[in-house]
Design a protein around this motif. Structure first.
Motif, PDB file in Angstrom:
ATOM      1  N   ILE A 646       0.869  -1.192   0.000  1.00 43.90           N
ATOM      2  CA  ILE A 646       0.000   0.000   0.000  1.00 43.90           C
ATOM      3  C   ILE A 646       0.899   1.233   0.000  1.00 43.90           C
ATOM      4  CG2 ILE A 646      -1.825   1.256   1.213  1.00 43.90           C
ATOM      5  CD1 ILE A 646      -2.443  -1.418   2.652  1.00 43.90           C
ATOM      6  N   PRO A 647       0.617   2.221  -0.838  1.00 48.96           N
ATOM      7  CA  PRO A 647       1.403   3.462  -0.809  1.00 48.96           C
ATOM      8  C   PRO A 647       1.271   4.140   0.566  1.00 48.96           C
ATOM      9  CG  PRO A 647       0.057   3.345  -2.792  1.00 48.96           C
ATOM     10  CD  PRO A 647      -0.403   2.221  -1.907  1.00 48.96           C
ATOM     11  N   LYS A 648       2.373   4.760   1.005  1.00 49.31           N
ATOM     12  CA  LYS A 648       2.361   5.414   2.325  1.00 49.31           C
ATOM     13  C   LYS A 648       1.286   6.490   2.416  1.00 49.31           C
ATOM     14  CE  LYS A 648       7.144   4.608   3.713  1.00 49.31           C
ATOM     15  NZ  LYS A 648       8.433   5.234   4.107  1.00 49.31           N
ATOM     16  N   ILE A 649       1.057   7.193   1.323  1.00 52.44           N
ATOM     17  CA  ILE A 649       0.087   8.286   1.324  1.00 52.44           C
ATOM     18  C   ILE A 649      -1.340   7.798   1.552  1.00 52.44           C
ATOM     19  CG2 ILE A 649      -0.361   8.240  -1.160  1.00 52.44           C
ATOM     20  CD1 ILE A 649      -0.290  11.319  -1.072  1.00 52.44           C
ATOM     21  N   SER A 650      -1.557   6.483   1.276  1.00 57.17           N
ATOM     22  CA  SER A 650      -2.921   5.943   1.393  1.00 57.17           C
ATOM     23  C   SER A 650      -3.169   5.223   2.716  1.00 57.17           C
ATOM     24  CB  SER A 650      -3.195   4.976   0.231  1.00 57.17           C
ATOM     25  OG  SER A 650      -3.057   5.618  -1.008  1.00 57.17           O
ATOM     26  N   ILE A 651      -2.117   4.954   3.508  1.00 55.61           N
ATOM     27  CA  ILE A 651      -2.287   4.171   4.747  1.00 55.61           C
ATOM     28  C   ILE A 651      -3.244   4.862   5.725  1.00 55.61           C
ATOM     29  CG2 ILE A 651      -1.080   3.405   6.833  1.00 55.61           C
ATOM     30  CD1 ILE A 651       1.262   2.601   5.034  1.00 55.61           C
ATOM     31  N   ASP A 652      -3.129   6.211   5.841  1.00 59.36           N
ATOM     32  CA  ASP A 652      -3.976   6.936   6.810  1.00 59.36           C
ATOM     33  C   ASP A 652      -5.450   6.941   6.420  1.00 59.36           C
ATOM     34  OD1 ASP A 652      -1.792   7.498   8.352  1.00 59.36           O
ATOM     35  OD2 ASP A 652      -1.429   9.475   7.445  1.00 59.36           O
ATOM     36  N   LYS A 653      -5.765   6.586   5.169  1.00 58.30           N
ATOM     37  CA  LYS A 653      -7.156   6.611   4.711  1.00 58.30           C
ATOM     38  C   LYS A 653      -7.892   5.300   4.980  1.00 58.30           C
ATOM     39  CE  LYS A 653      -6.050   9.728   0.845  1.00 58.30           C
ATOM     40  NZ  LYS A 653      -6.100   9.881  -0.628  1.00 58.30           N
ATOM     41  N   LEU A 654      -7.129   4.246   5.349  1.00 61.67           N
ATOM     42  CA  LEU A 654      -7.708   2.909   5.386  1.00 61.67           C
ATOM     43  C   LEU A 654      -8.875   2.769   6.366  1.00 61.67           C
ATOM     44  CD1 LEU A 654      -4.503   0.679   5.154  1.00 61.67           C
ATOM     45  CD2 LEU A 654      -6.168   1.174   3.365  1.00 61.67           C
ATOM     46  N   PHE A 655      -8.743   3.343   7.556  1.00 63.12           N
ATOM     47  CA  PHE A 655      -9.740   3.096   8.610  1.00 63.12           C
ATOM     48  C   PHE A 655     -10.691   4.279   8.808  1.00 63.12           C
ATOM     49  CE2 PHE A 655      -5.877   0.690   9.694  1.00 63.12           C
ATOM     50  CZ  PHE A 655      -6.387  -0.595   9.658  1.00 63.12           C
ATOM     51  N   ARG A 656     -10.754   5.196   7.823  1.00 67.10           N
ATOM     52  CA  ARG A 656     -11.604   6.384   7.967  1.00 67.10           C
ATOM     53  C   ARG A 656     -12.862   6.242   7.132  1.00 67.10           C
ATOM     54  NH1 ARG A 656      -8.184  11.775   7.300  1.00 67.10           N
ATOM     55  NH2 ARG A 656     -10.341  12.540   7.404  1.00 67.10           N
ATOM     56  N   ILE A 657     -13.981   6.534   7.777  1.00 68.68           N
ATOM     57  CA  ILE A 657     -15.274   6.381   7.112  1.00 68.68           C
ATOM     58  C   ILE A 657     -15.512   7.455   6.067  1.00 68.68           C
ATOM     59  CG2 ILE A 657     -16.619   7.783   8.742  1.00 68.68           C
ATOM     60  CD1 ILE A 657     -18.811   5.650   8.575  1.00 68.68           C
ATOM     61  N   ASP A 658     -14.830   8.619   6.234  1.00 69.21           N
ATOM     62  CA  ASP A 658     -15.054   9.737   5.321  1.00 69.21           C
ATOM     63  C   ASP A 658     -14.109   9.712   4.115  1.00 69.21           C
ATOM     64  OD1 ASP A 658     -12.918  10.216   7.046  1.00 69.21           O
ATOM     65  OD2 ASP A 658     -13.063  12.395   6.805  1.00 69.21           O
ATOM     66  N   GLU A 659     -13.259   8.691   4.045  1.00 73.23           N
ATOM     67  CA  GLU A 659     -12.328   8.584   2.915  1.00 73.23           C
ATOM     68  C   GLU A 659     -12.679   7.340   2.082  1.00 73.23           C
ATOM     69  OE1 GLU A 659     -10.066  10.562   1.877  1.00 73.23           O
ATOM     70  OE2 GLU A 659      -9.957  12.004   3.543  1.00 73.23           O
ATOM     71  N   ASN A 660     -12.715   7.495   0.798  1.00 67.05           N
ATOM     72  CA  ASN A 660     -13.030   6.377  -0.093  1.00 67.05           C
ATOM     73  C   ASN A 660     -11.719   5.806  -0.642  1.00 67.05           C
ATOM     74  OD1 ASN A 660     -14.172   4.546  -1.814  1.00 67.05           O
ATOM     75  ND2 ASN A 660     -14.752   6.059  -3.366  1.00 67.05           N
ATOM     76  N   TYR A 661     -11.228   4.773   0.031  1.00 65.05           N
ATOM     77  CA  TYR A 661      -9.994   4.147  -0.457  1.00 65.05           C
ATOM     78  C   TYR A 661     -10.294   2.700  -0.830  1.00 65.05           C
ATOM     79  CZ  TYR A 661      -5.300   2.335  -0.875  1.00 65.05           C
ATOM     80  OH  TYR A 661      -4.165   1.749  -1.362  1.00 65.05           O
ATOM     81  N   SER A 662     -10.251   2.407  -2.112  1.00 65.51           N
ATOM     82  CA  SER A 662     -10.494   1.045  -2.596  1.00 65.51           C
ATOM     83  C   SER A 662      -9.699   0.863  -3.893  1.00 65.51           C
ATOM     84  CB  SER A 662     -11.993   0.836  -2.857  1.00 65.51           C
ATOM     85  OG  SER A 662     -12.218  -0.453  -3.375  1.00 65.51           O
ATOM     86  N   THR A 663      -8.962  -0.240  -3.946  1.00 63.36           N
ATOM     87  CA  THR A 663      -8.151  -0.507  -5.144  1.00 63.36           C
ATOM     88  C   THR A 663      -8.500  -1.882  -5.727  1.00 63.36           C
ATOM     89  OG1 THR A 663      -6.391  -1.425  -3.774  1.00 63.36           O
ATOM     90  CG2 THR A 663      -6.221   0.912  -4.313  1.00 63.36           C
ATOM     91  N   ILE A 664      -8.108  -2.072  -6.985  1.00 60.26           N
ATOM     92  CA  ILE A 664      -8.383  -3.330  -7.683  1.00 60.26           C
ATOM     93  C   ILE A 664      -7.379  -4.383  -7.242  1.00 60.26           C
ATOM     94  CG2 ILE A 664      -8.559  -4.458  -9.945  1.00 60.26           C
ATOM     95  CD1 ILE A 664     -10.701  -2.383  -9.408  1.00 60.26           C
TER      96      ILE A 664
END
Length: 711
Positions: A646-664
């Protein structure tokens, strides 16, 4: 008895003195008898209310001292006689009241009878603080000095406070006893039953002194022959100012008797005294001395009769002035009583105010024009934190405010003094321990002659209210943030749900068309796509339902002791087919005994989501490890893969309900990120935490902890 032959010179001097005094009393009596004829018919003018009172009340019940010889007593026939008896009969006649004697056996019994209302008046007594409790007193109508009586060798008494170890004997129930015990506690007081017994004890050296009425002492000394005694001094303010005591429920009777007392002249009092002080000479008599004394007093009597006519005129003028004085005296008395009643009412009102103020939950205060406190209620000590023995009255209200509020408080006081309303009455005050509290101050000026002299008001502690308001604001902001996050999250979920259903619907339509055309090519491919889309939608809906149940409290938290190894063994086989399709191996690194206090269903959901994510992002031929580690207080479970990372910039988004982080995934698997949000909430319910360590291109480690024991 005294041996007369042992002191002839002194004895005959006493004979001549008694003879001269006898003639003086006799001639004075003639003079007063002539002058008194005009006084006997005096009556007082009564008001309409006073006349009604006399007519309605009837006989006035009177108690007396039954054994106070010369002054008053009840004789063997049950009659009241003595100086006091004659004086009070004269007063009653002039007042127009009828007296009824209540017979008692002692002075103490008479006092008790007046306390219980068995008699309306006590005839002849001194006014004291103790007697003021149940009696009203007339003006004095007989004044007789009290004197110290000692043996001849005793020195003159000017100040009893300087005497030490001396005894003074007194009859029971006298007002002198109360005064001496109060003013001269250095004297040892002995109480006896009668006047004669008190004087005899001094004469017989059983006591050092007594203090008695001059008239009574002279009578007892002469009657009993105590010629070794003398008068050794008197004290200012210790005179017998004898009055009529009236029970407190009859003030109008006291006023009537006062009017009658004012008509009794000193001559009339002296006439009555002369009836009882009879001085008899011994049989040895000097007639030449009698002749001389008689001629002198006849001359004086002639002069007196000459003045009689002039005195009558003066008496008429005096009577007019006495009437005017009586009216003024009665009015003054009423004014004084009205003022006393007003002061008592004011004191009672102030007492009620203070008691009510102490019950209030706010600070009640009074301050002067400078803001200096003059009064605070008990609540001030509690709210401001001052010890109860602190003299808060005296502190300045301005000094209780924080420095930033003081200037505004001074300006507001000035506004209130002029009747204006301040712009803001909200202040911050300092407590005794320097902690701060928020208050509202409400006040009004104290006016005297329409001029402000101070400030009165209440101080309301609103610290808790301010804190609650601040918390409400914070919670509202938090709710707004959460609502915004949920709105965003739901819009993401709606979009993610729409995508698989669009695929299912589209490929289902293609499948139907191909079957109609009997073209069976690619049917299997379309069916697989429909299956994967359906599985993805079901997984998403399952996670969404679990999350919704968690948010609404409908997913119960049921922790129990369970074996983590057994749970992992149950879950791992669910992913064997998917792992086989991607050629991924799943291994376990487990402790032999891994018991933990947890909700089995929630932990199962967490493991399924983490293993599913690890498979999704693993490359063909990759490896996944499930590792369990124990410490004394918690258990750590990790799911490790060597996938894409996982890119470092995306790690903080993983457990947040207000962030849409989903990859293929590595085989184009799609996700929503809802699973990790659900994992975080379930782990936090257990009191644990979840985190991720990842490096792009090398893989990820998802770890979480939960306490081993029930906390």
């Amino acid at each position: 008895m005294i041996d007369k032959t042992s002191m002839p010179h002194r004895y005959f001097k006493l004979q001549y003195l008694w003879s001269a005094l006898t003639l003086l009393i006799w001639l004075t009596g003639i003079f007063y008898a002539v002058n008194g004829q005009s006084q006997r018919q005096k009556t007082v003018e009564l008001s309409a209310d006073e006349l009604i009172y006399i007519n309605q009340h009837g006989e006035i019940k009177m108690c007396v001292d039954p054994d106070w010889e010369l002054y008053e007593r009840i004789n063997n026939n049950g009659d009241h006689e003595g100086i006091a008896a004659d004086l009070i009969n004269l007063i009653a006649a002039r007042a127009g009241v009828s007296l009824k004697l209540v017979v008692t056996k002692s002075w103490d019994e008479s006092l008790d009878a007046s306390k219980t209302g068995k008699c309306d008046i006590l005839s002849f007594l001194n006014q004291t603080a103790e007697r003021d409790k149940w009696l009203l007193f007339t003006n004095p109508y007989f004044i007789d000095p009290n004197v110290f009586i000692t043996r001849e060798e005793h020195e003159f008494i000017s100040n009893p406070a300087g005497m030490s170890g001396e005894t003074i004997v007194l009859p029971r129930g006298t007002s002198v006893e109360e005064l001496l015990r109060r003013d001269y506690p250095n004297l040892k007081v002995i109480i006896v039953e009668s006047e004669a017994e008190a004087i005899a004890m001094v004469s017989d050296r059983k006591a050092d002194m007594t203090m008695r009425s001059l008239i009574m002492a002279a009578n007892v000394i002469k009657k009993e022959g105590h010629f070794n005694l003398k008068i050794a001094g008197q004290l200012p303010g210790y005179e017998n100012k004898l009055r009529i005591g009236v029970i407190k429920t009859e003030p109008i009777l006291r006023d009537i008797l006062d009017k009658a007392i004012l008509t009794v002249t000193p001559q009339e009092v002296q006439q009555i005294v002369n009836r009882y002080i009879s001085i008899k000479a011994e049989t040895v008599f000097d007639y030449s001395l009698l002749t001389k004394v008689t001629l002198v007093f006849m001359f004086l009597a002639a002069i007196g009769l000459g003045w009689n006519h002039k005195l009558r005129k003066l008496n008429k003028k005096l009577a007019i002035h006495e009437a005017e004085l009586l009216t003024l005296s009665i009015q003054l008395k009423k004014d004084i009583e009205s003022r006393i009643l007003a002061e008592e009412a004011l004191h009672e009102s102030e007492e009620k105010f203070r008691k009510m103020a102490d019950l209030l939950p706010q600070i009640v205060f009074e301050a002067d024009l400078d803001g200096t406190l003059k009064y605070v209620n008990m609540q001030a000590f509690k709210i401001l934190g001052y010890p109860e023995d602190t003299d808060i009255a005296g502190l300045n209200t301005i000094e209780l405010y924080i420095p930033e509020d003081r200037l505004r408080a001074i300006e507001n006081i000035k506004l209130r003094m002029t009747g204006q309303i301040e712009a803001s009455n909200n202040y911050t005050m300092m407590r005794y321990d320097k902690s701060l509290l928020n208050v509202l101050v409400y006040s009004n000026p104290i006016l005297k002659n329409n001029m402000p002299i101070g400030l009165r008001g209440i101080i309301v502690d609103i610290t808790a209210q301010k804190k609650a308001e601040s918390e409400i604001i914070q919670k509202n902001e938090e709710l707004q943030r959460l609502n915004a996050e949920k709105d965003k999250f739901l819009s993401i979920i709606a979009h993610d749900l729409k995508s698989p259903f669009n695929g299912i619907m589209g490929f289902s339509q293609l499948l139907v068309d191909r079957i109609k055309d009997k073209d069976y090519s690619d049917i299997e491919k379309f069916a697989e796509i429909i299956l994967r889309s359906s599985e993805r939608a079901v997984g998403l809906l399952t996670n969404l339902m679990d999350w919704a149940r968690s948010q609404t409290g409908r997913m119960p938290y049921r922790p129990q002791y369970m074996e983590m190894v057994h749970l992992i063994d149950e879950i791992k086989p669910m992913f064997d087919d998917i792992a086989s399709q991607k050629s991924v191996t799943i291994s376990k690194i487990l402790a032999s005994n891994a018991s933990v206090f947890a909700d089995k269903e929630m932990i199962g959901t967490i493991l399924r989501n983490l293993i599913s994510n690890a498979l999704k992002f693993s490359l063909p031929g990759g490896e996944i490890a499930i590792k369990v580690e124990e410490s004394l207080t918690e258990m750590k479970i990790s799911v490790i893969d060597n996938g894409v990372g996982i890119p470092k910039i995306s790690i903080d988004k993983l457990f947040r309900i207000d962030e849409n982080y989903s990859t293929i995934g590595t085989k184009n698997e799609k996700g929503t990120g809802l699973g990790l949000i659900l994992c975080k909430e379930f782990i936090e319910k257990h009191g644990g935490k979840i985190w991720v360590e990842s490096e792009e291109g090398k893989g990820s480690i998802f770890s979480f902890t939960i306490p081993i024991k029930d906390s």
